[in-house]
Design a protein around this motif. Structure first.
Motif, short mmCIF file in Angstrom:
data_model
loop_
_atom_site.label_atom_id
_atom_site.label_comp_id
_atom_site.label_asym_id
_atom_site.label_seq_id
_atom_site.Cartn_x
_atom_site.Cartn_y
_atom_site.Cartn_z
N ASP A 40 -5.13 1.81 41.29
CA ASP A 40 -4.54 0.54 40.87
C ASP A 40 -5.57 -0.57 40.71
O ASP A 40 -5.20 -1.73 40.54
CB ASP A 40 -3.48 0.10 41.88
N THR A 41 -6.84 -0.27 40.80
CA THR A 41 -7.85 -1.29 40.65
C THR A 41 -8.57 -1.14 39.32
O THR A 41 -8.52 -0.09 38.67
CB THR A 41 -8.87 -1.22 41.80
N LEU A 42 -9.23 -2.19 38.90
CA LEU A 42 -9.84 -2.25 37.58
C LEU A 42 -11.29 -2.70 37.68
O LEU A 42 -11.63 -3.49 38.56
CB LEU A 42 -9.07 -3.23 36.70
N VAL A 43 -12.11 -2.22 36.76
CA VAL A 43 -13.53 -2.56 36.75
C VAL A 43 -13.86 -3.28 35.45
O VAL A 43 -13.48 -2.83 34.37
CB VAL A 43 -14.40 -1.30 36.89
N PRO A 44 -14.58 -4.40 35.51
CA PRO A 44 -14.96 -5.10 34.28
C PRO A 44 -15.90 -4.25 33.42
O PRO A 44 -16.81 -3.58 33.93
CB PRO A 44 -15.69 -6.35 34.81
N TRP A 45 -15.66 -4.30 32.13
CA TRP A 45 -16.53 -3.65 31.14
C TRP A 45 -17.28 -4.76 30.41
O TRP A 45 -16.67 -5.59 29.74
CB TRP A 45 -15.68 -2.83 30.18
N THR A 46 -18.60 -4.78 30.57
CA THR A 46 -19.43 -5.84 30.00
C THR A 46 -20.41 -5.27 29.00
O THR A 46 -20.65 -4.06 28.94
CB THR A 46 -20.18 -6.59 31.11
N LEU A 47 -21.03 -6.16 28.24
CA LEU A 47 -22.03 -5.71 27.26
C LEU A 47 -23.32 -5.29 27.95
O LEU A 47 -23.98 -4.33 27.52
CB LEU A 47 -22.30 -6.81 26.24
N THR A 48 -23.71 -6.00 29.02
CA THR A 48 -24.90 -5.67 29.79
C THR A 48 -24.57 -5.82 31.27
O THR A 48 -23.48 -6.26 31.63
CB THR A 48 -26.08 -6.59 29.45
N GLN A 49 -25.55 -5.50 32.12
CA GLN A 49 -25.36 -5.66 33.56
C GLN A 49 -25.61 -7.08 34.04
O GLN A 49 -25.40 -7.39 35.21
CB GLN A 49 -26.29 -4.70 34.31
N SER A 50 -26.04 -7.95 33.17
CA SER A 50 -26.26 -9.34 33.55
C SER A 50 -24.95 -9.97 34.01
O SER A 50 -23.88 -9.74 33.43
CB SER A 50 -26.82 -10.13 32.35
N ASP A 97 -27.97 -2.79 22.08
CA ASP A 97 -28.00 -4.26 22.15
C ASP A 97 -27.60 -4.97 20.86
O ASP A 97 -27.89 -6.16 20.70
CB ASP A 97 -29.41 -4.71 22.57
N THR A 98 -26.94 -4.28 19.94
CA THR A 98 -26.44 -4.93 18.74
C THR A 98 -25.03 -4.42 18.45
O THR A 98 -24.63 -3.36 18.93
CB THR A 98 -27.32 -4.63 17.51
N PRO A 99 -24.26 -5.16 17.65
CA PRO A 99 -22.92 -4.68 17.30
C PRO A 99 -22.93 -3.29 16.66
O PRO A 99 -22.08 -2.46 16.97
CB PRO A 99 -22.42 -5.74 16.32
N ALA A 100 -23.89 -3.03 15.79
CA ALA A 100 -23.93 -1.73 15.12
C ALA A 100 -24.19 -0.60 16.11
O ALA A 100 -23.57 0.47 16.02
CB ALA A 100 -25.00 -1.73 14.02
N LYS A 101 -25.08 -0.83 17.06
CA LYS A 101 -25.38 0.20 18.05
C LYS A 101 -24.18 0.46 18.95
O LYS A 101 -23.86 1.62 19.28
CB LYS A 101 -26.60 -0.19 18.87
N ASP A 158 -25.53 -12.71 17.65
CA ASP A 158 -25.43 -14.11 18.06
C ASP A 158 -24.04 -14.69 17.90
O ASP A 158 -23.81 -15.84 18.27
CB ASP A 158 -26.41 -14.96 17.22
N SER A 159 -23.11 -13.93 17.33
CA SER A 159 -21.77 -14.46 17.11
C SER A 159 -20.81 -13.97 18.18
O SER A 159 -21.18 -13.26 19.12
CB SER A 159 -21.26 -14.02 15.73
N ASN A 160 -19.54 -14.34 18.05
CA ASN A 160 -18.53 -13.92 19.02
C ASN A 160 -18.21 -12.44 18.89
O ASN A 160 -17.79 -11.79 19.85
CB ASN A 160 -17.26 -14.75 18.80
N TYR A 161 -18.44 -11.88 17.72
CA TYR A 161 -18.17 -10.46 17.47
C TYR A 161 -19.15 -9.59 18.23
O TYR A 161 -20.35 -9.79 18.16
CB TYR A 161 -18.26 -10.21 15.97
N ALA A 162 -18.63 -8.60 18.98
CA ALA A 162 -19.49 -7.75 19.80
C ALA A 162 -19.66 -6.34 19.23
O ALA A 162 -20.76 -5.79 19.26
CB ALA A 162 -18.93 -7.65 21.22
N PHE A 163 -18.57 -5.75 18.73
CA PHE A 163 -18.61 -4.43 18.10
C PHE A 163 -17.21 -4.11 17.61
O PHE A 163 -16.30 -4.94 17.71
CB PHE A 163 -19.11 -3.34 19.07
#
Length: 357
Positions: A40-50, A97-101, A158-163
């Protein structure tokens, strides 16, 4: 199709509760699971570990277990014992580290799960696969403009779009999805509102046989909300593009946090449009007709009949919310006739507890 015949049993707040039915626990970031035994717990999914990296989704432990099995080095899944629980997160590898990747990683992952024959075939198996890419944004309430290679966009991060990722897989990752819904209506000489209501095909992958909004669909990556409603009106309802561009009016948006019966998270934002059929033009010229097989039929229903069917639970959950929003905006649902008015209004515009992801 729903067969509930309990006319008027459901109130408008009940309909809101059926779609906006999830709340994050107050301490969820301090309650990160150590294994899939804590379901029942959830883990954040982020773009990097920062620690300042945006959270784009929330993962169930079983998804993290599957990501650990991936051997291409695209994922960072720390040892829970080595990271403070409040900082624990799953992310892409720093080289992604880019939307395409990121899009390439997600495409390979989701197609692999689809083709496995065993992994979530009821969600992303070949019969459920939509073959439609959805954008994922850093901030769900920021600028919604996805990368469009055909327009000559570079692969800037650099935009709001991530992938972007396959539509059917979004529910597995708890990401926010975006769509468009339009109500096509007319007013009789007696000022009664009538709404065109479609019945979804009984072969639809989701909500087969339920009632829907006049026109509705997801926003594909690279397409604006308005262009999406124009496309859906033509494809689903055979409405000429020029008519939609001329008469469809943006009327706001709704947002809700839905958890499925299987526990998957589906936060959603829907851009809302109205199309009022002009009084001085033959209304039958605007009659929607099934075109792409997703709609079984269209019926022009008086507003009181629409409301009755809503209260019987016959509408797809988020479509009922769009109609509630319509009733509020047009003065049919008011503080005087519904004691839950303020609760309903605010719940139609939730923020998914996004600041606590």
């Amino acid at each position: 199709m729903a067969t509930n015949s309990r006319d008027s049993d459901l109130g408008f707040l009940d309909l809101v509760n059926a779609c906006d039915n999830f709340r994050l626990p107050a301490n969820h970031r301090a309650d990160i699971p150590l294994s899939s035994s804590t379901q029942d717990t959830l883990v954040p999914w982020t773009l990097t570990q920062s620690l300042d990296s945006p959270v784009v989704g929330l993962l169930k432990p079983e998804i993290i277990d599957l990501l650990r099995e991936e051997e291409d080095g695209s994922w960072v899944i720390p040892d829970p014992a080595s990271v403070p629980r409040t900082a624990y997160r799953v992310s892409f590898h720093p080289s992604i580290d880019t939307p395409a990747k990121r899009t390439k990683v997600m495409r390979k992952l989701c197609e692999g799960w689809r083709d496995s024959g065993t992994i979530y075939q009821d969600i992303i198996g070949p019969k459920k696969w939509r073959n439609e890419m959805y954008p994922v944004y850093r901030n769900p309430f920021g600028v919604h403009r996805a990368h469009d290679p055909k327009a000559g966009d570079d692969d800037s991060d650099d935009s709001n779009y991530a992938f972007e990722m396959e539509r059917s897989a979004c529910v597995l990752f708890g990401v926010v999805t975006y769509g468009v819904h339009m109500t096509i209506y007319q007013q009789t000489n007696g000022n009664e509102i009538q709404i065109w209501v479609p019945t979804r095909s009984r072969t639809k992958q989701t909500w087969p046989g339920y009632l829907d909004n006049s026109v509705a669909g997801g926003i594909p990556s690279g397409m604006s909300a308005f262009d999406s409603i124009v496309k859906e009106a033509a494809e689903e309802a055979s409405i000429d593009e020029d008519i939609t561009r001329r008469l469809a009016k943006c009327a706001g948006s709704i947002s809700y946090y839905l958890q499925t019966s299987a526990g998957w998270l589906q936060p959603g934002v829907q851009y809302v449009y109205d199309m009022k059929i002009p009084d001085d033009i033959d209304p039958m010229l605007f009659q929607p007709k099934p075109a792409d097989g997703e709609v079984e039929s269209f019926d022009l229903l008086p507003l009181h009949v629409v409301i009755s069917k809503m209260k019987q639970g016959l509408f797809k959950a988020n479509c009922a919310l769009v109609l509630i929003d319509f009733l509020i905006r047009h003065g049919y649902l008011t503080p005087e006739n519904d004691p839950n008015f303020m609760e309903i209004v605010t719940r139609l515009h939730g923020r998914f507890h996004y600041d606590r992801w």
